[in-house]
Design an enzyme around this catalytic site. Structure first.
Site, PDB file in Angstrom:
ATOM      1  N   LYS A   1     -21.890  11.734  26.414  1.00 56.47           N
ATOM      2  CA  LYS A   1     -22.711  10.576  26.034  1.00 56.47           C
ATOM      3  C   LYS A   1     -22.374   9.379  26.926  1.00 56.47           C
ATOM      4  CE  LYS A   1     -25.329  10.193  23.085  1.00 56.47           C
ATOM      5  NZ  LYS A   1     -26.786  10.480  23.002  1.00 56.47           N
TER       6      LYS A   1
ATOM      7  N   GLU B   1     -18.715   6.532  19.804  1.00 58.08           N
ATOM      8  CA  GLU B   1     -17.594   7.385  20.239  1.00 58.08           C
ATOM      9  C   GLU B   1     -17.256   7.194  21.714  1.00 58.08           C
ATOM     10  OE1 GLU B   1     -17.377  11.337  18.844  1.00 58.08           O
ATOM     11  OE2 GLU B   1     -18.291  10.878  16.920  1.00 58.08           O
TER      12      GLU B   1
ATOM     13  N   THR C   1     -23.748   6.358  21.132  1.00 59.27           N
ATOM     14  CA  THR C   1     -22.792   6.426  20.016  1.00 59.27           C
ATOM     15  C   THR C   1     -21.604   5.499  20.231  1.00 59.27           C
ATOM     16  OG1 THR C   1     -21.192   7.921  18.974  1.00 59.27           O
ATOM     17  CG2 THR C   1     -21.784   8.437  21.211  1.00 59.27           C
TER      18      THR C   1
HETATM   19  P1  NAD Z   1     -29.110  16.160  15.814  1.00 57.72           P
HETATM   20  O1  NAD Z   1     -28.170  17.150  16.401  1.00 57.72           O
HETATM   21  O2  NAD Z   1     -29.374  16.169  14.355  1.00 57.72           O
HETATM   22  O3  NAD Z   1     -30.539  16.297  16.532  1.00 57.72           O
HETATM   23  C1  NAD Z   1     -30.663  16.442  17.917  1.00 57.72           C
HETATM   24  C2  NAD Z   1     -32.118  16.823  18.214  1.00 57.72           C
HETATM   25  O4  NAD Z   1     -32.263  16.950  19.641  1.00 57.72           O
HETATM   26  C3  NAD Z   1     -32.541  18.173  17.607  1.00 57.72           C
HETATM   27  O5  NAD Z   1     -33.819  18.058  17.040  1.00 57.72           O
HETATM   28  C4  NAD Z   1     -32.569  19.100  18.801  1.00 57.72           C
HETATM   29  O6  NAD Z   1     -33.494  20.172  18.666  1.00 57.72           O
HETATM   30  C5  NAD Z   1     -32.973  18.158  19.913  1.00 57.72           C
HETATM   31  N1  NAD Z   1     -32.563  18.637  21.236  1.00 57.72           N
HETATM   32  C6  NAD Z   1     -31.327  19.074  21.605  1.00 57.72           C
HETATM   33  N2  NAD Z   1     -31.346  19.450  22.898  1.00 57.72           N
HETATM   34  C7  NAD Z   1     -32.602  19.222  23.367  1.00 57.72           C
HETATM   35  C8  NAD Z   1     -33.236  19.374  24.626  1.00 57.72           C
HETATM   36  N3  NAD Z   1     -32.567  19.862  25.677  1.00 57.72           N
HETATM   37  N4  NAD Z   1     -34.524  19.007  24.745  1.00 57.72           N
HETATM   38  C9  NAD Z   1     -35.209  18.517  23.694  1.00 57.72           C
HETATM   39  N5  NAD Z   1     -34.673  18.359  22.477  1.00 57.72           N
HETATM   40  C10 NAD Z   1     -33.377  18.703  22.301  1.00 57.72           C
HETATM   41  O7  NAD Z   1     -28.589  14.754  16.299  1.00 57.72           O
HETATM   42  P2  NAD Z   1     -28.593  13.343  15.537  1.00 57.72           P
HETATM   43  O8  NAD Z   1     -27.406  13.260  14.685  1.00 57.72           O
HETATM   44  O9  NAD Z   1     -29.945  13.109  14.983  1.00 57.72           O
HETATM   45  O10 NAD Z   1     -28.343  12.362  16.788  1.00 57.72           O
HETATM   46  C11 NAD Z   1     -29.443  11.860  17.541  1.00 57.72           C
HETATM   47  C12 NAD Z   1     -28.919  10.969  18.647  1.00 57.72           C
HETATM   48  O11 NAD Z   1     -28.186   9.888  18.098  1.00 57.72           O
HETATM   49  C13 NAD Z   1     -27.945  11.675  19.611  1.00 57.72           C
HETATM   50  O12 NAD Z   1     -28.218  11.210  20.901  1.00 57.72           O
HETATM   51  C14 NAD Z   1     -26.579  11.236  19.136  1.00 57.72           C
HETATM   52  O13 NAD Z   1     -25.669  11.222  20.210  1.00 57.72           O
HETATM   53  C15 NAD Z   1     -26.877   9.839  18.648  1.00 57.72           C
HETATM   54  N6  NAD Z   1     -26.000   9.320  17.582  1.00 57.72           N
HETATM   55  C16 NAD Z   1     -25.782  10.065  16.446  1.00 57.72           C
HETATM   56  C17 NAD Z   1     -25.019   9.520  15.416  1.00 57.72           C
HETATM   57  C18 NAD Z   1     -24.785  10.268  14.121  1.00 57.72           C
HETATM   58  O14 NAD Z   1     -24.050   9.791  13.274  1.00 57.72           O
HETATM   59  N7  NAD Z   1     -25.389  11.440  13.918  1.00 57.72           N
HETATM   60  C19 NAD Z   1     -24.472   8.243  15.553  1.00 57.72           C
HETATM   61  C20 NAD Z   1     -24.700   7.526  16.740  1.00 57.72           C
HETATM   62  C21 NAD Z   1     -25.479   8.075  17.737  1.00 57.72           C
HETATM   63  O1  DAU Z   2     -19.598   7.882  15.395  1.00 57.21           O
HETATM   64  C1  DAU Z   2     -20.859   8.397  15.684  1.00 57.21           C
HETATM   65  C2  DAU Z   2     -20.787   9.905  15.716  1.00 57.21           C
HETATM   66  O2  DAU Z   2     -20.670  10.344  14.368  1.00 57.21           O
HETATM   67  C3  DAU Z   2     -21.991  10.546  16.388  1.00 57.21           C
HETATM   68  O3  DAU Z   2     -22.022  10.166  17.742  1.00 57.21           O
HETATM   69  C4  DAU Z   2     -21.925  12.082  16.281  1.00 57.21           C
HETATM   70  O4  DAU Z   2     -23.104  12.649  16.828  1.00 57.21           O
HETATM   71  C5  DAU Z   2     -21.821  12.439  14.810  1.00 57.21           C
HETATM   72  O5  DAU Z   2     -21.708  13.851  14.668  1.00 57.21           O
HETATM   73  C6  DAU Z   2     -20.627  11.741  14.165  1.00 57.21           C
HETATM   74  O6  DAU Z   2     -19.384  12.268  14.703  1.00 57.21           O
HETATM   75  P1  DAU Z   2     -18.110  12.530  13.767  1.00 57.21           P
HETATM   76  O7  DAU Z   2     -17.252  13.523  14.417  1.00 57.21           O
HETATM   77  O8  DAU Z   2     -17.515  11.250  13.328  1.00 57.21           O
HETATM   78  O9  DAU Z   2     -18.881  13.164  12.482  1.00 57.21           O
HETATM   79  P2  DAU Z   2     -18.527  14.415  11.541  1.00 57.21           P
HETATM   80  O10 DAU Z   2     -19.459  14.360  10.385  1.00 57.21           O
HETATM   81  O11 DAU Z   2     -18.431  15.679  12.306  1.00 57.21           O
HETATM   82  O12 DAU Z   2     -17.070  14.062  11.025  1.00 57.21           O
HETATM   83  C7  DAU Z   2     -16.816  12.850  10.323  1.00 57.21           C
HETATM   84  C8  DAU Z   2     -15.334  12.796  10.049  1.00 57.21           C
HETATM   85  O13 DAU Z   2     -14.996  13.814   9.098  1.00 57.21           O
HETATM   86  C9  DAU Z   2     -14.474  13.076  11.248  1.00 57.21           C
HETATM   87  O14 DAU Z   2     -13.306  12.265  11.204  1.00 57.21           O
HETATM   88  C10 DAU Z   2     -14.092  14.542  11.122  1.00 57.21           C
HETATM   89  C11 DAU Z   2     -14.038  14.730   9.617  1.00 57.21           C
HETATM   90  N1  DAU Z   2     -14.440  16.070   9.126  1.00 57.21           N
HETATM   91  C12 DAU Z   2     -15.600  16.594   9.570  1.00 57.21           C
HETATM   92  C13 DAU Z   2     -16.023  17.824   9.128  1.00 57.21           C
HETATM   93  C14 DAU Z   2     -17.321  18.446   9.630  1.00 57.21           C
HETATM   94  C15 DAU Z   2     -13.648  16.727   8.189  1.00 57.21           C
HETATM   95  O15 DAU Z   2     -12.590  16.225   7.794  1.00 57.21           O
HETATM   96  N2  DAU Z   2     -14.060  17.942   7.754  1.00 57.21           N
HETATM   97  C16 DAU Z   2     -15.211  18.532   8.181  1.00 57.21           C
HETATM   98  O16 DAU Z   2     -15.525  19.668   7.751  1.00 57.21           O
END
Ligand code: NAD
Ligand code: DAU
Length: 370
Positions: free
Chosen positions: A164, A136, A134
């Site tokens: 991470k 972050e 990420t």
């Molecule tokens: P998510 O929380 O939607 O999904 C995570 C998945 O991992 C789930 O299916 C969960 O069951 C599985 N999991 C958790 N713990 C586990 C374990 N111990 N063994 C096997 N499976 C397990 O997450 P996401 O948003 O799809 O993110 C996926 C990856 O991408 C993460 O590594 C996250 O850090 C990274 N990432 C996410 C974002 C974002 O915006 N969501 C952005 C950049 C990077």
């Molecule tokens: O930047 C990549 C990351 O983006 C990933 O690594 C994380 O797994 C993913 O969850 C996401 O993190 P954020 O914290 O940025 O995402 P989130 O959707 O939780 O929040 C987005 C922004 O919105 C953040 O500034 C917090 C704000 N927020 C979030 C929620 C859930 C609100 O203002 N209200 C809310 O209820």
């Protein structure tokens, strides 16, 4: 033909990646290993579950022996590691699971990969361990600072981002010390289908439909760089096919939005939908748009997230110049597709939100885990 082991493939990005990959490379075999935590949803894989080149395994990445045996018996050459605890707010409420899965779990995978591919020599040359990370890990930016590059120093601020960052360093160390073939990508905020409704975009969308408060942390001026999830999968594809071993690549949308502006945009897009589709008023009578009222009346500024990072932004110059990466989906297009997906997949989110999904897993996963 490749054989991929995709960890976390039942989660938001992992599932989208599996759909992307099986569509692009139908001759490849894809195995998903997922523990089905609250965020994992086997229904996210329903469209591919019947394919003979797909297999779902219910298990934990911390189970090193299980991973070793999958690598051996399936002759896996590519491991794409998505599995993680991913929600910042949950990491603030309880960091332990984040350290366990994101750090120890990643290390368990690295050990298994080294053991089978290198020590046992199953695939000493042509293996790949791709780690999905990420933006972050780089900490936060002020409004004026330039976007994160691959050279930006790590400065994680939440238990999530710290875990991470630790996993990124372990992946790096396994390349440097043991010669494991690794790549890492650090991506910005994703959005799109199957996004779990604890995250901002799906949470706001569903709360609008139900006429519930839209909680905006602080004054809503925090900035995120949004990328349509399929474009993340495309970026990982390029890194897998053309990336340099041991290298890290930043992937982002070059698409910065203040949270409050995203919330207002979704309010407006939902109003547009209600104006052109009368049936929505019957389906969602509590939505302000059903009564001809403004959806943004639901906005409520709430206590800020502790340690809330102000701004993230990714500089995509390196991946663009080295691998030819450019996002394919504009934000205008992506956010409309996402809203349509949530409107068309009410069964999916109702099951996730009312908890019946967990019952469904308990009765069904055994049949899918084979
Ligand atoms: P998510 O929380 O939607 O999904 C995570 C998945 O991992 C789930 O299916 C969960 O069951 C599985 N999991 C958790 N713990 C586990 C374990 N111990 N063994 C096997 N499976 C397990 O997450 P996401 O948003 O799809 O993110 C996926 C990856 O991408 C993460 O590594 C996250 O850090 C990274 N990432 C996410 C974002 C974002 O915006 N969501 C952005 C950049 C990077
Ligand atoms: O930047 C990549 C990351 O983006 C990933 O690594 C994380 O797994 C993913 O969850 C996401 O993190 P954020 O914290 O940025 O995402 P989130 O959707 O939780 O929040 C987005 C922004 O919105 C953040 O500034 C917090 C704000 N927020 C979030 C929620 C859930 C609100 O203002 N209200 C809310 O209820």
């Amino acid at each position: 033909m490749a054989c991929l082991l995709v960890t976390g493939g039942a989660g938001f990005i992992g599932a989208n990646f599996v759909h992307y990959w099986m569509n692009e490379y139908p001759a490849d075999r894809v195995i998903v290993l997922d523990a089905l935590t609250y965020a994992g949803n086997i229904q996210n894989l329903a469209p591919v579950n019947d394919k003979s080149n797909f297999r779902f395994v219910h298990g934990d990445i911390g189970d090193t022996k299980l991973v070793e045996s999958l690598l051996r018996t399936e002759n896996v050459d590519t491991l794409v590691h998505f599995a993680a605890e991913s929600h910042v707010d949950r990491s603030i409420a309880g960091p332990d699971a984040f350290l366990e899965t994101n750090i120890m779990g990643t290390h368990s995978l690295l050990k298994a990969a080294r053991q089978v591919w290198m020590t046992e020599g199953l695939n000493p040359q042509n293996h790949r361990f791709h780690h999905v990370s990420t933006d972050e890990v780089f900490g936060e930016l002020t409004p004026e600072e330039p976007a994160f590059t691959e050279k930006t120093a790590y400065a994680p601020n939440s238990p999530y981002s710290a875990s991470k960052a630790a996993s990124d360093f372990l992946v790096r160390a396994y390349h440097h010390t043991y010669g494991l073939n690794v790549t890492t990508s650090n991506c910005s905020n994703n959005y799109g289908p199957y996004h779990f409704p604890e995250k901002l975009i799906p949470l706001v969308t569903l709360n609008i439909l139900h006429g519930k408060t839209l909680p905006v942390y602080g004054d809503g001026s925090n900035v995120r760089d949004w990328l349509y999830v399929e474009d993340h999968a495309y970026g990982i594809d390029l890194v897998l096919k053309k990336g340099k071993l041991g290298e890290t690549y930043n992937i982002g949308g070059v698409n910065e939005w203040k949270n409050i502006d995203i919330v207002r945009l979704i309010c407006r897009l939902v109003e547009e939908k209600f104006a052109t589709d009368e049936s929505l008023k019957t389906r969602f009578p509590d939505c302000p748009a059903s009564r001809g009222e403004a959806n943004d009346s639901l906005i409520s500024f709430v206590t800020d997230r502790p340690g809330h990072d102000f701004r993230y932004a990714i500089d995509t110059t390196y991946i663009r110049d080295e691998l030819g990466y450019k996002p394919k989906v504009t934000f205008e297009e992506g956010i409309r597709k996402t809203l349509d997906w949530y409107l068309d997949n009410e069964d999916w989110w109702r099951a996730v939100m009312d908890g019946s999904y967990q019952d469904w897993i308990n009765t069904n996963y055994a049949q899918m885990s084979r």
